[in-house]
Design an enzyme around this catalytic site. Structure first.
Site, PDB file in Angstrom:
ATOM      1  N   ARG A 216    -120.889 -32.172 -10.896  1.00 29.56           N
ATOM      2  CA  ARG A 216    -122.399 -31.691 -10.786  1.00 29.56           C
ATOM      3  C   ARG A 216    -122.653 -31.292  -9.410  1.00 29.56           C
ATOM      4  O   ARG A 216    -123.490 -31.771  -8.733  1.00 29.56           O
ATOM      5  CB  ARG A 216    -123.481 -32.626 -11.229  1.00 29.56           C
ATOM      6  CG  ARG A 216    -125.057 -32.162 -11.254  1.00 29.56           C
ATOM      7  CD  ARG A 216    -125.327 -30.685 -12.080  1.00 29.56           C
ATOM      8  NE  ARG A 216    -124.556 -29.633 -11.046  1.00 29.56           N
ATOM      9  CZ  ARG A 216    -124.737 -28.382 -11.422  1.00 29.56           C
ATOM     10  NH1 ARG A 216    -125.463 -28.070 -12.473  1.00 29.56           N
ATOM     11  NH2 ARG A 216    -123.992 -27.284 -10.862  1.00 29.56           N
ATOM     12  N   THR A 217    -121.762 -30.360  -8.730  1.00 26.57           N
ATOM     13  CA  THR A 217    -122.172 -29.817  -7.620  1.00 26.57           C
ATOM     14  C   THR A 217    -122.793 -28.488  -7.619  1.00 26.57           C
ATOM     15  O   THR A 217    -122.815 -27.774  -8.995  1.00 26.57           O
ATOM     16  CB  THR A 217    -120.813 -29.547  -6.890  1.00 26.57           C
ATOM     17  OG1 THR A 217    -119.872 -28.954  -8.007  1.00 26.57           O
ATOM     18  CG2 THR A 217    -120.165 -30.703  -6.345  1.00 26.57           C
TER      19      THR A 217
ATOM     20  N   CYS B  42    -116.420 -31.678 -14.830  1.00 32.22           N
ATOM     21  CA  CYS B  42    -117.208 -30.803 -15.656  1.00 32.22           C
ATOM     22  C   CYS B  42    -118.449 -30.261 -15.095  1.00 32.22           C
ATOM     23  O   CYS B  42    -119.127 -30.923 -14.486  1.00 32.22           O
ATOM     24  CB  CYS B  42    -117.538 -31.485 -16.988  1.00 32.22           C
ATOM     25  SG  CYS B  42    -118.144 -30.581 -18.520  1.00 32.22           S
ATOM     26  N   TRP B  43    -118.577 -29.008 -15.276  1.00 28.55           N
ATOM     27  CA  TRP B  43    -119.670 -28.406 -14.493  1.00 28.55           C
ATOM     28  C   TRP B  43    -120.954 -28.042 -15.243  1.00 28.55           C
ATOM     29  O   TRP B  43    -121.787 -27.158 -15.001  1.00 28.55           O
ATOM     30  CB  TRP B  43    -119.121 -26.941 -13.772  1.00 28.55           C
ATOM     31  CG  TRP B  43    -119.992 -26.400 -12.593  1.00 28.55           C
ATOM     32  CD1 TRP B  43    -120.564 -27.102 -11.545  1.00 28.55           C
ATOM     33  CD2 TRP B  43    -120.176 -25.117 -12.526  1.00 28.55           C
ATOM     34  NE1 TRP B  43    -121.221 -26.346 -10.611  1.00 28.55           N
ATOM     35  CE2 TRP B  43    -121.299 -25.012 -11.446  1.00 28.55           C
ATOM     36  CE3 TRP B  43    -120.128 -24.183 -13.097  1.00 28.55           C
ATOM     37  CZ2 TRP B  43    -121.763 -23.811 -10.909  1.00 28.55           C
ATOM     38  CZ3 TRP B  43    -120.895 -22.819 -12.602  1.00 28.55           C
ATOM     39  CH2 TRP B  43    -121.542 -22.719 -11.400  1.00 28.55           C
ATOM     40  N   GLU B  44    -120.402 -28.525 -16.712  1.00 25.05           N
ATOM     41  CA  GLU B  44    -121.820 -28.107 -17.587  1.00 25.05           C
ATOM     42  C   GLU B  44    -121.846 -26.779 -17.695  1.00 25.05           C
ATOM     43  O   GLU B  44    -123.116 -26.381 -18.048  1.00 25.05           O
ATOM     44  CB  GLU B  44    -123.061 -29.066 -17.444  1.00 25.05           C
ATOM     45  CG  GLU B  44    -123.792 -28.284 -16.195  1.00 25.05           C
ATOM     46  CD  GLU B  44    -124.322 -29.290 -15.353  1.00 25.05           C
ATOM     47  OE1 GLU B  44    -125.290 -29.264 -14.588  1.00 25.05           O
ATOM     48  OE2 GLU B  44    -123.621 -30.595 -15.146  1.00 25.05           O
TER      49      GLU B  44
END
Lengths: 611, 147
Positions: A216-217, B42-44
Site C-alpha cells: 500500500r504505497t 498488491c496495490w488494490e
C-alpha cells in the site's frame, strides 16, 4: 524455468525500441508511427499495457492541461508555476515544451473516447488551474489501444534488465535485454534507437504501511526505478536525483486530495480546528524567506507546514470533508475521486465506517518516492527542443540523453516536472519525434557483440542457477547462509534509506554522516546482490526489480550528500545545512557513473530561466 | 487490499494472471485455480477483479489498518462501471460512472493519416498539430538566457 539459461535467445531486430508501456511509452509508440511509417516499432512491457504503469488503476483528473483554446493559460504561465513549485529548479525549456503540446494530447484522448467532465458548451470542467476532471477508470486501456494500433509489436510480460551499447562505442545505445516472466526465455532487442519510458521508484524508503499492507504505497509497487537504473548503469548523465517526493494523502488508503482541496474547496486543520497553513505561515517565512509568500505555496512547503504541525503534537491533521459535502452530487464526486484511481481509499472508508458527509478524514505525509512526472523531477539530463534550448541544454535531438541514440520520456526525464499523465504521454510523443529525426540522420545499425549478449544472459539468470546450486544446503524455508532472497534485500534497502536517507522513520532528516553510513551499507547490499537467489521466474523478476531500486537509491543518496543545503523542506531536511541556500545551490546537481571505472562524478549545471 | 479467490467460481482461465500489473495472481498448480501469491505486493488496483469473467475475485482491506466487514464490488461493462459498497454498519452505497465514449477498438493507427513531408519532420510540430492544439500556431519563445 531454466529455458532462458539453456535455449537460444529470442532476438528481435527493430528500428525503435520502447522500454515500458505506461503513458510515456504509449505516447512514444503512437508518435513514432506517425513520423516513421515503415519503421519497426517494438514496445516492451513487463505486464499487460491495458493495466500497467502508474495509471494502471485509472485516474480521476488530468493534472496537466493548459486550455489554450479558451485562453485559460499560456505555456509561460505553467513555467512560472513549475519554477515556483520546484523552489526555482526545473528545466524550463522542457517544461515549456510539454506545456505547449499537452493540449493536443488531451484533445486526442477526448476523441478516442475518454469521458472528460464538460459544461453544456463543451468546455472542460476544471478541478484546479491545471487540472480537468475525468471519468478515468479506463484512462489506461484507452491509451493502450492507441499504442497497440500504432506499434509493430507489443511484447508483454517481458522484463527489461539492461540496456545494450554498441560494440564500437560504449556511449551509443544498441538495444536491450531481458527475459519473459512467463516462459523464462532470454530476450534480446537490437535497435537503432531506444526510448526508455520506464517507471519511477516506490519502495526505496520503508513505507508507513506494515505487514500485509506493505504494497500500500502511493506510487505503485511495480514502479521499481527502472527509469533510472537502466540509464545510470551505462553512464547516462542524471539530474535532480535528490529531488524525492513526499505527498499529502488520506491516511492509510492514500486517496488523492486534489478533488477535495481544489474542487470541493475543503480545508485541513489540526486537531484543535486551527487552519495551520495560515497560522504557521510567519514561521515558515523565517525559515525559507520569500518562498513562503509564493502563490500557490510550493508543494514541499505545504508538506513542511503539516510535518511541523504533527511534530509539535497538534495532530491528527483532518480534512474536513463534512463541511463541504452537502449534496448527493458532491458525495458522488468524493467517492468517484477514489473509485477511479485509488479504490483502496474507498475500501478504507467502507471498512472504517467513514461517511465523508458527516466525518472528517485524517491526512498524512507519505514516505518518499523518486520520480520525474509529479511535483518533482528526478531523471536523466536530456537535450531540449532546438527553438527553446541552447548550450548545455541542447545537443541536437529533443529528449535525447547523454547516450547517443538513447531517448527518454515520463519518469525517465529529469527537470521536467508536473507532467503527470497527459504530460508524460506528450513527452513520449516528443521523444519519439526526436528519435525519428535521429534515425533520419543516422541510418546505421549499431553493432552488438555476441559475447556481450551471452555475458548478460549469464548475469540475468544467475539468481536461478545460484538458487538451484545452493538449495540443498538447508532443509526448507527462507533462511540461507549463502543466499539473499529479493524480499529480504528490499527490506534491507528500505531500512537503509529510511534511517540514513531521510525517510519517515527519521523525520525526513539526514546529514553528511548519516548519508556516508547509508552509502557504506548500500555498498554491502550491492555486494550481496551477487548472492540473490530466485526459486522461480516471479522471484527472478523481483531480483531484477531490486537491482534497479538499489542503483536508483545509491544515486539518490549521492545527490543528497552533494547538495549541502535544504532546497525542498517538506521533501527532506539536511540537519547540517538546514537553510535554502540560493547563493550556492540555485543549480542542478548532476551525476555520471562510469561503468568502465565504476567511479561516480558529481557536478553542477546552471538553471536557466526561459524568460 | 489484497485479493482472494472463490474456489467455487474460479475456472483457472488466466485472465487475472495476464492482467495483474504486479505479477502476483498465479494459478495454483494443484488446485488449478488462481490465488494471490504475494499479498504484500498488491496495490488494490482491482485490475484482476474487473477482468475476472466469473466474478470470482474479491478483496479484503489490508489487515494492518482495515477492520473486517466491508465490500467494494465493481461491475465493469464496455461503457460504464457500477460500484456497490458495503459499509461497516451494513449499509450500502451504489455509484455508476462512464468509462468510455464510443466503441472499444475504434482508435485508428496514426499511419492512416496522410504522410508528413520532410519539412514537417524538421519542425517542432507533433502529429495532428497545429489542428489539435485548437490554437492557430504552436507557441514558442526566444532562446533561453542565463539567470
Amino acid at each position: 524455468m531454466e529455458d532462458g539459461v539453456r535455449s537460444a535467445p529470442q532476438v528481435v531486430d527493430c528500428d525503435v525500441l520502447i522500454v515500458g508501456g505506461g503513458f510515456a511509452g504509449c505516447g512514444a509508440a503512437f508518435e513514432a508511427r506517425y513520423w516513421g511509417r515503415d519503421l519497426k516499432i517494438v514496445l516492451v512491457e513487463k505486464a499487460a499495457i491495458e493495466r500497467s504503469g502508474a495509471v494502471a488503476q485509472g485516474l480521476s483528473a488530468i493534472n496537466c492541461y493548459m486550455g489554450m483554446r479558451w485562453g485559460e493559460n499560456r505555456p509561460e504561465d505553467f513555467v512560472k508555476y513549475v519554477r515556483n513549485d520546484l523552489m526555482g529548479l526545473s528545466r524550463e525549456d522542457l517544461v515549456y515544451d510539454v506545456a505547449r503540446h499537452v493540449d493536443s494530447s488531451v484533445h486526442l484522448f477526448e476523441e478516442w473516447g475518454l469521458p472528460i467532465f464538460t459544461d453544456p458548451s463543451g468546455k472542460y470542467i476544471r478541478e484546479g488551474r491545471w487540472q480537468v476532471m475525468i471519468h478515468g477508470e479506463s484512462y489506461k486501456p484507452i491509451i493502450a489501444e492507441a499504442a497497440r494500433a500504432a506499434a509493430s509489436q507489443v511484447d508483454e510480460h517481458v522484463l527489461i534488465t539492461h540496456l545494450l551499447t554498441s560494440a564500437d562505442d560504449p556511449h551509443r545505445v544498441a538495444g536491450a535485454v531481458g527475459f519473459s516472466v512467463r516462459d523464462g526465455t532470454f530476450r534480446v532487442y537490437r535497435a537503432r534507437v531506444v526510448i526508455v519510458a520506464a517507471g519511477g521508484a516506490s519502495h526505496l524508503f520503508r513505507p508507513r504501511s506494515a505487514g500485509e499492507g506493505w504494497g500500500r504505497t502511493w506510487y505503485p509497487p511495480w514502479s521499481t526505478g527502472s527509469a533510472y537504473a537502466l540509464l545510470i548503469r551505462i553512464g547516462a548523465e542524471m539530474t535532480q536525483m535528490e529531488n524525492r517526493l513526499v505527498v499529502t494523502r488520506f491516511k492509510d488508503g492514500y486517496g488523492p486530495v486534489g478533488a477535495f482541496f481544489l474542487y470541493l474547496k475543503a480545508t485541513a486543520t489540526n486537531a484543535a480546528g486551527e487552519n495551520y497553513e495560515v497560522a504557521r505561515r510567519p514561521g515558515l517565512r523565517e525559515r525559507v524567506g520569500a518562498y513562503a509568500d509564493a502563490t500557490p505555496l510550493p508543494t514541499c512547503l505545504r508538506n513542511d507546514l503539516m510535518f511541523r504541525e504533527i511534530q509539535e503534537g497538534r495532530g491528527p491533521i483532518l480534512m474536513h470533508t463534512e463541511r463541504v459535502i452537502d449534496s448527493p452530487e458532491k458525495e458522488t464526486v468524493a467517492w468517484e475521486a477514489f473509485l477511479n484511481m485509488t479504490v483502496g481509499q474507498a475500501v478504507t472508508w467502507a471498512a472504517q465506517g467513514t461517511d465523508p458527509g458527516k466525518d472528517p478524514s485524517e491526512l498524512i505525509l507519505s514516505e518518499p518516492y523518486v520520480l520525474g512526472s509529479h511535483a518533482v523531477c528526478a531523471g536523466a539530463w536530456a537535450s531540449g527542443p532546438a527553438d527553446l534550448a541552447s548550450g548545455e541544454y541542447q545537443w541536437g535531438y529533443n529528449r535525447m540523453t547523454s547516450i547517443t541514440g538513447l531517448f527518454g520520456a515520463g519518469d525517465t526525464i529529469g527537470g521536467s516536472a508536473h507532467k503527470f499523465s497527459s504530460g508524460s504521454f506528450t513527452e513520449g510523443r516528443l521523444a519519439a519525434k526526436g528519435a525519428i529525426r535521429f534515425l533520419t540522420d543516422h541510418p546505421e545499425r549499431p553493432p552488438v557483440a555476441d559475447a556481450a549478449v551471452e555475458s548478460m544472459r549469464s548475469t540475468i539468470f544467475a539468481p536461478l542457477v545460484r538458487f538451484l546450486a545452493a538449495r540443498p544446503k538447508i532443509t526448507t524455508g527462507s533462511v540461507h547462509p549463502e543466499l539473499l532472497f529479493p524480499d529480504q534485500g528490499l527490506h534491507r534497502l528500505e531500512k537503509i534509506m529510511d534511517e540514513y536517507g531521510g525517510g519517515v522513520g527519521s523525520n525526513y532528516t539526514t546529514n553528511d554522516h548519516l548519508l556516508a553510513r547509508g552509502l557504506a551499507q548500500l555498498t554491502h547490499l550491492k555486494e550481496d546482490l551477487g548472492a540473490i537467489g530466485a526459486g522461480d521466474l516471479h522471484q527472478l523478476g523481483r531480483a531484477w526489480e531490486l537491482e534497479h531500486r538499489v542503483w536508483t537509491a545509491e544515486t539518490v543518496l549521492r545527490h543528497t550528500r552533494f547538495r549541502t543545503e535544504t532546497r525542498w523542506p517538506g521533501y527532506y531536511y539536511r540537519s547540517d545545512f538546514p537553510k535554502v541556500d540560493d547563493e550556492h545551490w540555485h543549480c542542478f546537481v548532476n551525476s555520471v557513473y562510469d561503468p568502465a571505472t565504476r567511479e561516480w562524478k558529481l557536478f553542477t549545471r546552471p538553471v536557466r530561466a526561459l524568460f | 487490499m489484497p485479493t482472494y479467490v472463490s474456489p467455487e467460481k474460479c475456472k483457472g482461465c488466466m485472465q487475472c494472471v495476464n492482467i495483474c500489473p504486479s505479477d502476483i495472481m498465479h494459478i495454483d498448480p494443484v488446485e488449478g485455480r488462481a490465488y494471490n501469491i504475494e499479498p504484500s505486493m498488491c496495490w488494490e488496483c482491482f485490475a484482476c477483479v474487473k477482468a475476472c469473467p466469473e466474478g470470482a475475485i474479491d478483496v479484503r482491506g489490508y489487515a494492518d489498518f482495515a477492520p473486517l466487514g466491508h465490500r467494494v464490488v465493481p461491475n465493469r461493462t464496455p461503457d460504464r462501471i457500477y460500484w456497490t459498497i458495503r459499509m461497516r454498519d451494513g449499509s450500502t452505497k451504489e455509484f455508476s460512472f462512464p468509462v468510455r465514449r464510443g466503441k472499444w477498438g475504434s482508435i485508428a493507427s496514426p499511419a492512416n493519416e496522410p504522410a508528413p513531408d520532410a519539412e514537417a519532420v524538421q519542425s517542432q510540430l507533433l502529429s495532428f498539430e497545429p489542428d489539435y492544439l485548437a490554437v492557430e500556431v504552436l507557441p514558442t519563445i526566444a532562446s533561453s538566457a542565463p539567470t
